[in-house]
Scaffold this motif. Sequence first.
Motif, mmCIF file in Angstrom:
data_model
loop_
_atom_site.group_PDB
_atom_site.id
_atom_site.type_symbol
_atom_site.label_atom_id
_atom_site.label_comp_id
_atom_site.label_asym_id
_atom_site.label_seq_id
_atom_site.Cartn_x
_atom_site.Cartn_y
_atom_site.Cartn_z
ATOM 1 N N LYS A 84 43.964 53.427 51.252
ATOM 2 C CA LYS A 84 45.029 52.309 51.105
ATOM 3 C C LYS A 84 44.655 51.323 50.424
ATOM 4 C CE LYS A 84 46.766 53.101 55.770
ATOM 5 N NZ LYS A 84 47.187 52.536 57.252
ATOM 6 N N ARG A 85 45.385 50.629 49.773
ATOM 7 C CA ARG A 85 45.291 49.536 48.657
ATOM 8 C C ARG A 85 44.641 48.566 49.274
ATOM 9 N NH1 ARG A 85 50.022 47.812 45.019
ATOM 10 N NH2 ARG A 85 49.680 50.110 44.164
ATOM 11 N N LEU A 86 44.857 47.930 50.341
ATOM 12 C CA LEU A 86 44.288 46.902 51.027
ATOM 13 C C LEU A 86 42.672 46.988 51.066
ATOM 14 C CD1 LEU A 86 44.481 44.037 52.680
ATOM 15 C CD2 LEU A 86 44.919 45.372 54.555
ATOM 16 N N TYR A 87 42.443 48.164 51.678
ATOM 17 C CA TYR A 87 41.006 48.400 52.115
ATOM 18 C C TYR A 87 40.140 48.684 50.849
ATOM 19 C CZ TYR A 87 42.907 49.052 56.494
ATOM 20 O OH TYR A 87 43.543 48.773 57.990
ATOM 21 N N SER A 88 40.878 49.221 49.757
ATOM 22 C CA SER A 88 40.126 49.744 48.637
ATOM 23 C C SER A 88 40.016 48.400 47.632
ATOM 24 C CB SER A 88 40.744 50.791 47.876
ATOM 25 O OG SER A 88 42.174 50.329 47.436
ATOM 26 N N ASN A 89 40.834 47.640 47.610
ATOM 27 C CA ASN A 89 40.749 46.230 46.919
ATOM 28 C C ASN A 89 39.759 45.345 47.646
ATOM 29 O OD1 ASN A 89 42.866 46.904 45.024
ATOM 30 N ND2 ASN A 89 44.357 45.480 46.099
ATOM 31 N N ALA A 90 39.728 45.179 48.762
ATOM 32 C CA ALA A 90 38.608 44.473 49.587
ATOM 33 C C ALA A 90 37.435 45.101 49.393
ATOM 34 C CB ALA A 90 38.934 44.489 51.188
ATOM 35 N N ARG A 91 37.243 46.423 49.353
ATOM 36 C CA ARG A 91 35.957 47.220 48.934
ATOM 37 C C ARG A 91 35.554 46.915 47.452
ATOM 38 N NH1 ARG A 91 37.876 52.290 50.023
ATOM 39 N NH2 ARG A 91 38.276 51.782 52.202
ATOM 40 N N ASN A 92 36.346 46.896 46.723
ATOM 41 C CA ASN A 92 35.979 46.631 45.368
ATOM 42 C C ASN A 92 35.571 45.099 45.130
ATOM 43 O OD1 ASN A 92 36.531 49.400 44.576
ATOM 44 N ND2 ASN A 92 38.810 48.719 43.957
ATOM 45 N N VAL A 93 36.093 44.205 45.786
ATOM 46 C CA VAL A 93 35.823 43.090 45.606
ATOM 47 C C VAL A 93 34.307 42.714 46.196
ATOM 48 C CG1 VAL A 93 36.355 40.529 46.465
ATOM 49 C CG2 VAL A 93 38.102 42.144 45.572
ATOM 50 N N TYR A 94 34.093 43.416 47.403
ATOM 51 C CA TYR A 94 33.017 43.394 48.084
ATOM 52 C C TYR A 94 31.760 43.779 47.323
ATOM 53 C CZ TYR A 94 29.025 44.839 51.007
ATOM 54 O OH TYR A 94 27.821 45.067 51.642
ATOM 55 N N VAL A 95 31.745 45.017 46.505
ATOM 56 C CA VAL A 95 30.945 45.398 45.592
ATOM 57 C C VAL A 95 30.673 44.589 44.571
ATOM 58 C CG1 VAL A 95 30.206 47.346 44.181
ATOM 59 C CG2 VAL A 95 31.393 47.943 46.260
ATOM 60 N N TYR A 96 31.891 44.053 44.000
ATOM 61 C CA TYR A 96 31.971 43.133 42.840
ATOM 62 C C TYR A 96 30.847 41.862 43.312
ATOM 63 C CZ TYR A 96 32.679 39.503 39.480
ATOM 64 O OH TYR A 96 32.646 38.679 38.730
ATOM 65 N N MET A 97 31.155 41.086 44.516
ATOM 66 C CA MET A 97 30.318 40.159 44.972
ATOM 67 C C MET A 97 28.994 40.264 45.230
ATOM 68 S SD MET A 97 33.413 38.126 46.933
ATOM 69 C CE MET A 97 32.423 36.723 47.154
ATOM 70 N N ALA A 98 28.670 41.425 45.758
ATOM 71 C CA ALA A 98 27.448 41.768 46.116
ATOM 72 C C ALA A 98 26.764 41.925 44.658
ATOM 73 C CB ALA A 98 27.511 43.223 46.854
ATOM 74 N N ARG A 99 27.233 42.659 43.927
ATOM 75 C CA ARG A 99 26.441 42.949 42.644
ATOM 76 C C ARG A 99 26.172 41.643 41.902
ATOM 77 N NH1 ARG A 99 26.531 47.677 39.313
ATOM 78 N NH2 ARG A 99 24.749 46.675 38.505
ATOM 79 N N LYS A 100 27.163 40.658 41.720
ATOM 80 C CA LYS A 100 27.039 39.461 41.299
ATOM 81 C C LYS A 100 26.369 38.353 41.918
ATOM 82 C CE LYS A 100 29.494 35.827 38.943
ATOM 83 N NZ LYS A 100 30.583 35.669 37.884
#
Length: 79
Positions: free
Chosen positions: A50-66
């Motif tokens: 679902k878009r809501l969960y995949s967007n949140a997941r992508n933001v989490y990974v981005y912020m964790a990497r950064k």
Amino acid sequence: MKAEIDLDLAKEIVSHFVSPDPVLTLEDIMKLVCRYYRVDPDSLRSRSKKRLYSNARNVYVYMARKYTDKPISEIAKSV
């Protein structure tokens, strides 16, 4: 002790109590992302596309990497 309080003295004292670089953990980032997207951590960890969960997941990974020095393998295991 009757030392005059000036800006340099105040900075020195405060530096002993406050870290110059705040340390973010994966758990902190997950809490922030979940709160922002209004999802629970189990939904973030789910395999849902679902878009809501995949967007949140992508933001989490981005912020964790950064904002952490964790390797991508450890970030992936946390999701």
